[in-house]
Structure formats: structure tokens, C-alpha cells
Scaffold this active site. Structure first.
Site, PDB file in Angstrom:
ATOM      1  N   HIS A 124       0.815  -1.229   0.000  1.00  0.00           N
ATOM      2  CA  HIS A 124       0.000   0.000   0.000  1.00  0.00           C
ATOM      3  C   HIS A 124       0.849   1.280   0.000  1.00  0.00           C
ATOM      4  CE1 HIS A 124      -3.659  -2.261   0.555  1.00  0.00           C
ATOM      5  NE2 HIS A 124      -3.316  -2.718   1.746  1.00  0.00           N
ATOM      6  N   ASP A 161      -3.206 -10.717  -2.071  1.00  0.00           N
ATOM      7  CA  ASP A 161      -3.699 -10.174  -0.794  1.00  0.00           C
ATOM      8  C   ASP A 161      -5.157  -9.749  -0.998  1.00  0.00           C
ATOM      9  OD1 ASP A 161      -2.330  -8.721   1.884  1.00  0.00           O
ATOM     10  OD2 ASP A 161      -4.116  -7.683   1.132  1.00  0.00           O
ATOM     11  N   HIS A 163      -6.575  -7.135  -0.124  1.00  0.00           N
ATOM     12  CA  HIS A 163      -6.676  -5.700  -0.424  1.00  0.00           C
ATOM     13  C   HIS A 163      -5.993  -5.385  -1.757  1.00  0.00           C
ATOM     14  CE1 HIS A 163      -6.750  -6.032   4.063  1.00  0.00           C
ATOM     15  NE2 HIS A 163      -7.800  -5.241   3.889  1.00  0.00           N
ATOM     16  N   ASP A 248      -4.871 -12.763   3.903  1.00  0.00           N
ATOM     17  CA  ASP A 248      -6.074 -12.186   4.518  1.00  0.00           C
ATOM     18  C   ASP A 248      -7.337 -12.378   3.667  1.00  0.00           C
ATOM     19  OD1 ASP A 248      -4.930 -10.473   2.681  1.00  0.00           O
ATOM     20  OD2 ASP A 248      -4.800  -8.745   4.025  1.00  0.00           O
TER      21      ASP A 248
HETATM   22 ZN   LIG Z   1      -4.210  -7.071   3.014  1.00  0.00          ZN
END
Ligand SMILES: [Zn+2]
Length: 341
Positions: A124, A161, A163, A248
Site C-alpha cells: 500500500h 492479498d 486488499h 487475509d
Molecule cells: Zn491485506
């Protein structure tokens, strides 16, 4: 040839009591690898702190100096989600240096493949600010650096992931020699990663975003890999595959709502490894990103490392969750059309 890992004790010193991105994540992974006899099967390479000029392959000098100074003074929250303490700059810079070196060892053939057990995570982080528990873009910087090595003209980054890897996309998505593929729950944090974000200018088509509704699990992930991800990799034909490995998207993860099982994750790791064998002589390196259920992390990383080692066994102590998976046929059709697969 060996499967390599890299890790440094300073990764455990980046810590904030009560925060989900805790040092216990990596402790549980390492304890699991040891207990399962996998640590003795891999080759651990030396960790190394990155030089500033390496971190600035993807970040502004001002930002690097700011993080260094802020941490030297004791740290604190860099943004509402991302903490730091006096060890965090060293941990983040060591993550970057270690990511670069493990990747380089695979490129030059000292190692067959590898898994970088890094903290803090990186996908990120933006050019001039931290975001989502991430300080520096480990995989983005390793990718840029890999492209300076002889024989590496194209690199593919696959981010599974839960996200969206917004930082990776922002840092390297404009390079036509880099294919960036991300599967992620959508809409969800960080909000980016829509299906029409495909890269711009001469990099158009080199960003493949696969936004998924909540509850998508093993069956749908297999369809996505078989119909979109593997064909995209084969079409791009990279010299190296790097993986943002976040655990996740598991059904029991506390932060998100996709429904992969450990068996599903195992299938994904093996599929990516097989693709690397087929496309780029097996050159593949995994980088730890998210994952906040300690048991999932421990078993999930162990399974991924077994896949890299070519060991057929795998474990899924948590099993599958019984549920109706949403139909994502429309999303797959749209991706095949947009990316001409
Ligand atoms: Zn994540």
C-alpha cells in the site's frame, strides 16, 4: 538448487500493542516452519538494510528522510493506520534490502525460488507517504531493481492479498515492462482496483485488476486463475514472477470477507509455481504482505514454501466454510474482453 528465505530479527521490533499488524504474525510463521521441519529444507540468505538510493527507486528522497528522522525520534502514527517506533525505519529499510537480495539470488541462479518473510508489509505504500500498515514498497522496489539485472526484461507481479495493491500499482503500474495483476475484495479498503484501471499510455493493458465481491472462495479463485491470471502471465511472458502474498483472503481472517481456504491458497501457490516453471524457468519469489489470523499465516506460508520446494504435502487444519459463492461469470467475461485473453 534451493528455495531461499530471508528474514531479520529487527522485523519483530516493529510493533504496536493491540495492532493487527503485529510481530506475532512473523513469530507464528517462523515457529510453524521450524516445527514442520521446513526451516532445515530452505536456504536462509543474509538480510541487509537497503541504501537510500535503492529505496528512492520508488519513493521520494524527502519521504525516506522523513521516515528515518521520525523513527529516530521515537516514531508514532505515520497515518491513521500505520504505526512506527524507533526500530521501524531499520525494519522497513531491511525489508527492502532483503527483498532486493533474495530476488537477485533467484535471478542469477544461486537459488531456485524464494519467500521473503518481511515486516512491515509494502503493497500500500505510496511514493511520498505510508499507507495501510506499509512504509516502503518492498515488491515494487525489488521489481524495479530486478529490471536492472541482466536477462530480466519483463517482470510480472501477482498480488493475491485481499486488499488491492494500490501502492504497487502507483509505483510501477506505468512501466510497460511490468505486468501487475491484483485480486482483491471490492469495493473495500483502499477503494482502488476497479476493473477499468488497466494502466495508461504505453503501459495500457499491463495492469490487470480483478475486483471481487465479498464471499468469493476457492471455486471462483480457480476460475479466475485458469481464465484470467494464467493466460495473462502466458501472454506477457515475463522473465521473473514476483508475488505479493497476503493471507487475509482466508475465510477466517478478521479484517476482510473473502472465503479462500488454506487448501485454496495452496492451490494458488502451486499454480503460480507451475506457471513460473513453464514461463520463466521457475524464477518466482513470494513476499509476505497481509494476513491477520495467526494459524492461517503459519499454515499458509508453510504450504506456499512446500509448493516452492516441490513437496506435495499440504495442511488445512481449518477446513472450508460452507457457503454459496457468488457468481462471477460476468467479471471473468469482462476481464477476458478488456484484456483480449
Ligand atoms: Zn491485506
Amino acid at each position: 538448487m534451493n528455495t531461499g528465505i530471508v528474514y531479520d530479527p529487527v522485523f519483530l521490533k516493529h510493533e504496536q500493542p493491540g495492532h493487527p499488524e503485529t510481530a506475532k504474525r512473523l513469530e507464528s510463521i517462523l515457529a510453524g516452519l521450524k516445527e514442520k521441519g521446513l526451516l532445515e529444507k530452505v536456504k536462509q540468505i543474509k538480510s541487509r538494510q537497503a541504501e537510500t538510493k535503492e529505496i528512492t527507486l520508488c519513493h521520494s528522497n524527502d519521504y525516506v528522510e522523513f521516515v528515518k528522522d521520525f523513527c529516530q525520534k521515537g516514531g508514532g502514527y505515520l497515518d491513521p493506520d500505520t504505526y512506527s517506533n524507533k526500530f521501524s525505519f531499520l525494519a522497513a529499510a531491511t525489508s527492502v534490502g532483503s527483498a532486493i537480495d533474495l530476488t537477485k539470488s533467484v535471478i542469477i541462479g544461486n537459488l531456485k525460488n524464494g519467500f521473503a518473510l518481511l515486516r512491515p508489509p509494502g503493497h500500500h505504500a505510496l511514493s511520498n507517504r505510508s499507507m495501510g500498515f506499509c512504509l516502503f514498497g518492498n515488491i515494487a522496489i525489488a521489481t524495479k531493481n530486478a529490471l536492472t539485472q541482466s536477462g530480466i526484461n519483463k517482470v510480472a507481479v501477482v498480488d493475491f492479498d485481499v486488499h488491492h495493491g494500490n501502492g504497487t500499482q502507483a509505483l510501477i503500474g506505468d512501466d510497460p515492462n511490468i505486468l501487475f495483476i491484483s485480486t482483491h475484495q471490492y469495493p473495500f479498503y483502499p477503494g482502488t482496483g476497479g476493473i477499468r484501471e488497466i494502466g495508461e499510455g504505453n503501459a495500457e493493458g499491463t495492469v490487470v485488476n480483478i475486483p471481487l465481491p465479498a464471499k468469493v472462495g476457492d471455486v471462483e479463485f480457480q476460475l479466475i486463475f485458469e481464465n484470467v491470471i494464467i493466460p495473462s502471465l502466458e501472454k506477457f511472458s515475463p522473465d521473473l514472477i514476483l508475488v505479493s502474498a497476503g493471507y487475509d483472503a482466508h475465510w477466517d481472517d478478521p479484517l476482510a470477507d473473502l472465503n479462500l481456504s488454506l487448501a485454496g491458497y495452496d492451490w494458488i501457490s502451486r499454480k503460480l509455481n507451475q506457471s513460473a516453471e513453464k514461463i520463466c524457468s521457475g524464477k518466482i519469489v513470494f513476499f509476505l504482505e497481509g494476513g491477520y489470523n495467526l494459524q492461517v499465516l503459519s499454515s499458509g506460508v508453510a504450504n506456499s514454501i512446500r509448493a516452492l520446494l516441490g513437496i506435495e504435502d499440504s495442511e488445512d487444519p481449518l477446513g472450508r466454510i460452507s457457503h454459496q459463492e457468488p457468481n462471477i461469470e460476468r467479471i471473468i467475461k469482462e476481464l477476458i474482453s478488456i484484456h483480449k485473453l
